[in-house]
Design a protein around this motif. Sequence first.
Motif, mmCIF file in Angstrom:
data_model
loop_
_atom_site.group_PDB
_atom_site.id
_atom_site.type_symbol
_atom_site.label_atom_id
_atom_site.label_comp_id
_atom_site.label_asym_id
_atom_site.label_seq_id
_atom_site.Cartn_x
_atom_site.Cartn_y
_atom_site.Cartn_z
ATOM 1 N N LYS D 347 2.566 -1.454 -0.004
ATOM 2 C CA LYS D 347 3.303 -1.277 1.253
ATOM 3 C C LYS D 347 2.567 -0.284 2.152
ATOM 4 O O LYS D 347 2.413 -0.495 3.357
ATOM 5 C CB LYS D 347 4.704 -0.770 0.937
ATOM 6 N N LYS D 349 -0.574 0.451 2.139
ATOM 7 C CA LYS D 349 -1.887 0.015 2.599
ATOM 8 C C LYS D 349 -1.811 -1.158 3.568
ATOM 9 O O LYS D 349 -2.587 -1.241 4.519
ATOM 10 C CB LYS D 349 -2.736 -0.364 1.384
ATOM 11 N N TYR D 350 -0.899 -2.072 3.354
ATOM 12 C CA TYR D 350 -0.906 -3.307 4.144
ATOM 13 C C TYR D 350 0.290 -3.450 5.063
ATOM 14 O O TYR D 350 0.414 -4.445 5.768
ATOM 15 C CB TYR D 350 -1.020 -4.521 3.221
ATOM 16 N N GLY D 351 1.174 -2.483 5.029
ATOM 17 C CA GLY D 351 2.261 -2.491 5.998
ATOM 18 C C GLY D 351 3.336 -3.515 5.739
ATOM 19 O O GLY D 351 4.201 -3.720 6.571
#
Lengths: 353, 237, 578, 439
Positions: D347, D349-351
């Motif tokens: 979550k 790192k990649y949103g």
Amino acid sequence: MRQRLQDLDWIGLYLWVLRAAIIILVVWGTIATIIDNPYSPRQWIDLIIFGIAQGSMYALIAIGYTLVYGVLFMINFAHGEFFMSGIMTATVFVATPLAATGFMNRQPLLSLLLIAVVAMVVSMSIAVLTERAAYRPLRKAPRLVPLITAIGASFFWQYYFRGLFGSQVIPFPVPDVMKGTASILGVEILKTQLTVIVVTIIMLIGLNLFIMRTRTGKSIRAVAEDKDTAALMGIDVDRAITITFATGASMAGIAGLLYALVFTQVHFFMGFFPGLKAFTAAVLGGIGSIPGAAVGGLFLGLIESVGPSLFLQGLGIPAPHQLKDVIAFVMLVLVLIFRPQGILGERLTEKKA
Amino acid sequence: MAMLEVQDIHAYYGNIQALNGISLTVEEGEIVTLIGANGAGKTSTLRTISGLLPPRKGKITLEGEDLLKYKAHEIVYKRVAMVPEGRGIFARLTVAENLDMGAFSRDDKDGIEEDRERVYELFPRMKERITQVAGTLSGGEQQMLATGRALMTHPRLLLMDEPSMGLAPVLVESIFETIQEINKEGTTILLVEQNATMALSVADRGYVVQTGEIVLHDTAANLQQNEMVQKAYLGID
Amino acid sequence: MSETNNFDYRIPLQNGLIAGVVALSVSVIGMVTLLAQRYLIAGWLTLGQVILFMAPAAMSYLAAGKAPQNNRGIALIYGFLTGLISALPLVALILLNEVIDLRQFLPNVSPALIEILTFGRGTVAGSLFLIIVTSVLGLVAAGLYLLPDRIRRPIFSGLIWTFFFGMFSEILSDRLRTFFGTDFAKLIIESKALRPVVAVTIFIVTASLSVLWSRRGDKVKGRMAKMDTKSQNRMRYGLIIFGITLMLILPLLLGTYLSEVMNMILIFALMGFGLNIVVGFAGLLDLGYVAFFAIGAYTMGVLTSTGDLGVAGMSFWLAIPICVAVSMLGGLLLGMPVLRMRGDYLAIVTLGFGEIIRILVLSDLLKPYIGGAQGLLKINKPVIVGIPLIKPDQFYYVALAGCLIAAFISYRLSQARLGRQWMAIREDEDVAEAMGIRLVNTKLLAFAIGAAFAGLAGAIFASKLTSIFPHSFNLLISINVLCMIIVGGMGSLPGVILGALALVGLPELLREFAEFRLLMYGIVLIVMMLAKPEGLWPSAIRKRELHVHDNEDYEDYPEAMAPRAETRDPGLEGPSHL
Amino acid sequence: MSNRFLYILSVLIIASMVLAACAQPATEAPAVEEPAAEEPAAEEPVVEEPAAEEPVVEEPAAFECTDELGCLDYGPEEPIRIASALVISGPNAQLGQDSQYGVEIAMDWQGQVLGHDLELQAEDDGCSAEGGQTAGQKIVSDPTILGVVGTSCSGAGVPMSQVISEANYFMVSPSNTAPSLTDPDQAWNPGYYRTAHNDKVQGAAMADYAFNELGLTSAATIHDGDPYTEGLANSFAESFKAIGGEIVEFTAINKGDTDMRPVLTAVAAAGPPQFLYYPIFMPECAFMTKQAKEVDGLEETVLSAADGCISADAAESIGEDGVGMFWSGPDIAFAGETYIKFKADYKEKYGSDTLSVFHAHAFDATNMIVACVEQVAVQDDDGTLHIGRQAMRDCLGATSGFEGITGTLTCDEYGDCADPKISVSTLENGEYVKIWPEE
């Protein structure tokens, strides 16, 4: 219709055999299904309602195709993306926050209205931008050239929105009042589907009034017939074309909202298949004709919903619903063999040069 | 100052030159005719004036105002109207809607109604067919409709492209009578015609166009007498 | 435009905003972050930086071009302001992200992105720094515009070539490794990036070559033009021999991966030749061309597979003619019902056929025969004198042979009576019919020959993969082949090859862009069509047509255009009745 | 114009001829790396293999490669390069993107391995056979790549495993489930491993659960034409019949379909079944679940899906409609500490929340590879690494009792490494909760 007597030999024969074969298969399948009678009347009615609701959505998207085709004789391949872009943006920026704050259940009508406006505006802007950048410079080029830029635009927007919002499925929050069923004339119908059907009818009537009655609508019709002469009447052709795109795209924006209501989720790839189906619907109904798009959409929705059960079930074909598109396209061919101009299309007596 | 002044215009379709330095003038209240063979550049001249075919070179002024800076649809607001060749009616619209389209550039309701009455006066047949779809009209009726529609823009200058094309001789005469009538009511007319005999009989002055150039210019009466014109365009040997 | 000899604030504003929106877009969709890891020049320049600053630089350059002539000051100011304004949307993004967490809406507005945009200097200082960078960049771009042509051009070609080598460094390093050994490759390229010294060298070499070319090029051209016909002929034959040799040794030069790509290009070109007959020659818009590709592939699969589903276990060479014949028959049977339809009706019906075939091969209905979703495995590879052609650089010759046959047949057809009949139909069906051409039969023939080519391509494709799955036969293949022939130039045979190189080869080279590959592909399609609507290598006839289309109008000009029929667009006829 | 073109062409051709001349000897040069092993390959491997499997031995003498498939050398400072070949474009993009994130996180967590960085070379398998083949060729053309995490789709895996295998590389797929890939009579190739479950395992487990645990005797399945879902549906149906249940309807939809009501109506009309298994992916899976509630006749039917429908967006989309529904999937310690940390990192790192389910398998695949690198690599004093390609394959094939977040991985002789334990979960408050088998 021109006489083509010299061709009416073996090709004609083949066509008759083909038609007969399709019709026999359909009738045979139908009879077998009816004898077998696997479905209750309630289920048949459900299938029909599902079909109408799905078909309404196709109709709304098909209108965009038909409008643009009528004016520019161009297959606007990117139309499915206009449909996707509006509701994607509205879901992320409006619907989700509204639902999170609970506003959506307090003021469902206002919320949906707000979502609808945002979806329409975004779809329209994307359409106008695309027209401006990728179609207008090619207005005088051969017709296949804008088709290619349209394909390019379709890829572009798909992956642009994927980049913006990610590749995951985004849930669309449906207000509580829209959940469940309503009873109309003793038939239970989902509220969302009822909404789809009602909104589609309203939109179609509104669009018809707009095109037939208003000054702008008339200018669009004039441009559709003859751009030069329209310009001689003082009509700004570029503006009329932009408005056409915007109108078609706003219909697509609304269709996007309806899609989200019924299927409760949105996705960057969601425009592709409905776009294709709507294009089929537009041709089925007679491309260029607004009532045709509506009829074509409904017909396609119904065929897809009822067709596999009615025609194929009785024949004992495995997984008939996998073949619903086959049925849809075979029906398209059948309709076009009998009526080459589509269900409500005008005959190709005069050619546009 | 002349009402319309066209100076040395050169226009192209792609790489094919259509106009090779046309110059002409039209004075207020005149009927001026452009005659010439098929493909000589008559229609192209009208199209450059009406803005449909922007020239590469040259100058067009309407009462001193540069017309080239306007697009086709803006020129209508300068009260220059054109009856396009081959009528160019909106075939799927009704007669009434066609006339409405003519009034598209205006918003003076009273004036529009007045002009509509005037069109019905000129062409009583149109009034009978108000709700008919224009595509189903006969050739003569379509020409009437196209002319009437152009009049609905309330023009000062009317550009007419081949109004007699494809019409029966009886109708041709009535069309030309109408043209004179319109002119008498105060509209200046620039008329392009292949039927040089008829055109010169109603016009004040005439220009002869050949391969994109003006080769002759005189009063209509003189042109009728001109040997070359007689030979080439009037069918008199 | 002598009247605008003074400062016009709208120019930098407009250009700057466009550049800013583009830069903002590439940032928020995640391209910048993704490509920031990818160095073009080791330690110096990343692809992400190029992508981010390309629009500001380009728009500043254009803005400088809009300045009044002979006014260098205004041009520089325009460039500077455009650069400055182009940073503002990005700065707005940075500041807005301080206030609300934008990432809940836009997953790609990550801390990493903000870090890149602010050069890791914090919000305020970073924003200012960003503005300074774009402004200076704008100023430099404008300065570049003001340079005399003879200096500007070499700089551009140097920049473009350096970028080119940096971009395709992976392939470059693979080739260098093959030819000169690993150590040499590592000397030039570090990881995937050019070493700075190398980049500078490339820039200098290409720039000076460009200078040389602009000085000497005319002389060479002049000498070539002055050559007598005999030596010109000799040169032509020499070129042809070179060409053939090149074609034959190509796999050696390319190595396995590029041979693999080349094989796909050849298979697509083979299909392109077929579709070119249908769309380019006969003017029938076919959006379901993949149907015949699938028929060919599955016929090959069923005939030669040694797995459970194979029926005959035939050799590749024996199966090939059968595949072609079956696809041709498919073309006839599918073509007959639809060829009386015109234009867009034909397009959608053929699209339908493509979908029908795809769904059928996927369906449970046909699963017992062709494997359904689980595919058809263990298809035979072609064998020549006992050697199975397994590796891509061996298989290349099979694909090449197929492609050459198709090119040859296409060429002969275009010169033959049949070819002229097709073109007559393309230009005007009614006139063609009046000339005594039997419309349906002639169209059917085009459809069947096109189908045969696709069938051949499918057969080669199946044996190349040795296993086929329904997923390979989707609508995108039809679309890609169509784009290919139009981008190449409709009706033109060299155009097909160029189109295949561009649209099949390019996506391979764009692998760097990962999930943005198709976005780039879309942009490439649009840009190519806008820049050259007639295609990369238009056929002579089309070129003539297009020069007419170039101009303002082409609908009604009976006076200027005598051969009116030629100006009509092929294929697409339709009514309008809003 | 054309003259200039001819000129450029001839220059190019001359240049390429020169290159070709150089190429003649050069093409043989790199071959030294691979076929060098050819001669000893016949006799020696028996002797050599155990040597290769021995843990890192510091050899003072210059390293000499004795691996029968050749060795890979990473100089000091050079990163160990692992490729991924996952679907990151097209409609299935979220499946592959998710796995790729799994690989990236695994690499982040690993940090340095034996003093070397890990570098990911991400390729797209396009979820198609030709995409898999091309990506495979691209990977094997780069001798600095150790191995592959991929492919996403079984269709891409079949030709890719052939390419990879012939070039002496190896691949570990996080999401190929087609039985044919590990069936030596069909599409199996040496060097192919997977951390994903063979469809046979999962389908059978679900049938077992439905029949024996829930006591249901009639069932229906729906697949979407994807090899994965079709395989699962098939193996479910076969096992269910084998243990004595009745399959009242075996049907399918298409990917991209949105309106599932007609097919659900058909299912209802056929039985209605007590149990409905649709192991399809998102978003169709969510459509199916929500619409099943709206179809007359399916009120009593127990719904169930597979791991293609286990993801954050599925949970959010399905929401309360998922009450009473079951999911089959690998017996993931989904509630484990590691996994919770993994999800948090994802979550961050990649949103977004996890996009699909195979990130876990990809994570495990990457770690499995790294573990083998640590086992078989031979390191020189200056930090140079030597890794034998056959040694890597042997090591991967011998993986046993490897603790990953998808369970305890043990590879069989044809590369099926997934933990054979399948669990069934339900959805509670947006989280998947394992309910069977009870520990």
